[in-house]
Each structure stands twice: as C-alpha cells, then as structure tokens.
Scaffold this active site. Sequence first.
Site, PDB file in Angstrom:
ATOM      1  CE  LYS A   1      -4.259  -1.564   2.219  1.00  0.00           C
ATOM      2  NZ  LYS A   1      -5.259  -1.162   3.226  1.00  0.00           N
TER       3      LYS A   1
ATOM      4  CG  ASP B   1      -8.903   1.549   3.606  1.00  0.00           C
ATOM      5  OD1 ASP B   1      -9.711   0.731   3.123  1.00  0.00           O
ATOM      6  OD2 ASP B   1      -7.693   1.319   3.730  1.00  0.00           O
TER       7      ASP B   1
END
Length: 290
Positions: free
Chosen positions: A72, A108
């Site tokens: 990520k 997210d």
Amino acid sequence: MAQLSGETRVLGVIGHPVGHTSSPAMHNAAIAALGLDYVYVAFPVRPEDLGQALAGIRALQIRGLNVTVPHKVGVMALLDEISPEARTIGAVNTIDHSEGRLIGHNTDAFGVMQSLRLDGGLDKLPLRVALLGAGGAARAILYGLLQCPEVENVALLNRTADRAEALAAALDPEGRRVVPGTLDEHSGKVVGQAGLLINSTSMGMHPHPDASPLPDPTCLHPGMVVLDIVYNPLETLLLRQARQAGARPVDGLGMLARQGARAFAIWTGMEPPVEAMRAAALERLGKPSA
Ligand code: ATR
C-alpha cells in the site's frame, strides 16, 4: 460467472500473500449482479516484483486494481498520480488505470465514514470520538474523522504511545483536535466520555477471539456506537461487550464492503451493489449470508 469474452476487462488485487482476500468474491458478486463484462482476480506479487507488476498492468491494460499488504505504501512511487486523500493518508488501496495513466486512491476513509453513517445510524458524528490503534488503518480512519467538522476531539489511544503521538502530529499538526495517549487499564475514563469508539487494532481477530483492545469494558455505555474494523470473527469480544452494555455495535464487514464499493465505482462508473458485496464477503467468511 458470465462468459468471458475478447472484450472482458480485468480487475484485480495485488498483495503478498493474497489467497485469503475476500475482494474477488465481493467484486465478482458485484460484476454478476450488474451483468458487466469484467472479471476480478487475485495476483500474488512479491515485494521485489512490484515494479514489474506495475509495468505489466500497463502492458496488459488491466483496468484497475486493489492494493493490499504489503504494497500500500511502496506502490505510491510507481504511480502517475495520487489523489490528495491517498497522499494525506500515506497509502494507496485502489489503482485506477485510465487513458494510460495509473492513478492511486485510498477508499478506506470513505468506507469507514459510510459505514458509520449507514450501518451505525450516525448522520452526524458525536463531538468526542475514541480511536484505538495507530497503524495504517487508524491513519485512514483518523483522516475521515477529521473531515467531519462536528468532531471536536479524537482520543487516539495506542499500545505504543510514540506511534499515537506521531500519527496525531501528522494529521493534526496544530494539536487542536487529536489527543494521543496510551491504550492501557487507565483508558476507560477517556473512552467513557466518547460517543463513538472505533477499534482499528488487530486485537480480537482470529485466531485470538478472546482478546479485546479495551482492558476495562465497564466504560462502554448505552448511546455509544462501537465500530470494530475486525470482521473475523464478525462479533468480536469488544462488540459483544458493547452489545451487553447497551451500546450499538457495528461490525467491520460494512467498512470492508463500502471501501470495495467505492473502488468498484471508480473503475466502472456504476452504482455498486453494496449489499451483494457484503453478502459475498460474509459467505467468504464461511457464514450464512442471510
Ligand atoms: P494496520 O495497517 O492493519 O493498522 P499495523 O500498522 O500493523 O496494521 O497496526 C496494527 C495496530 O494494532 C497498531 O496500533 C498496534 O499497536 P502498536 O502500534 O503498539 O504495535 C495494534 N496492535 C497489534 N497487536 C496488538 C496487541 N497485542 N496489543 C495492543 N495493540 C496491538
């Protein structure tokens, strides 16, 4: 699965390991529900192969990807553009491959805020929030919380106080709204003052379902919303304690489905079937989807 054709566009997830991910189940359910000519697959990519994988995405014209552990952060240096949100969060979980460019997003924060609103019934967040943990997930959640002007105070509590202090300083440099602290047996007082408690630590996750991040659950109270981002098991010890205390428990499946749904919307431009995605993730966890 629908018939694959010469026109089928490819979506996927890169990670290492990647076999456990529920993303293929969620996204293929969404593709099937909408009857789209896409397919979503999992690509195991070792850290040392990340550059080659990104070159491959360009060459193979893969339409979009999710990015999971451990890529990520590392993937950011290999993209053409990064959304302001992903840049502030410091991690990318979604790549949009559009007109030859790779654009990094982070869905997210959107996922958790949508879950609080729609699964937790919070049209407005409370003035005081307690956030447990200071890792990558906490960073995205804290970013989302700070986008809400009604949130005046976030108690950011972590086992390792240094990490809470560093995260607070990164996202709230003037120190107006985030108060970092240690997650220990004295945390109950500050947690008890919050109208919303979010667990972003991995405590309580399989194979340790008897663990809770909160040493003293007596601070949980009616009127409080408690979101646990752990979704395996679906009802963690913390959520069970929240329910017993009369608080409103919100499991982590909503956030999972909603962050995925946001990625799906970015790639396809379609309204994602969130409930089909949630049901597919639940089934993947080995639970009935009723
Ligand atoms: P993620 O990206 O999923 O947030 P992470 O960056 O590894 O993962 O962060 C894990 C979080 O869970 C951290 O807040 C970690 O606390 P530390 O910063 O003190 O390591 C927390 N965590 C993990 N295991 C824990 C445990 N046994 N007790 C308390 N906190 C724990």
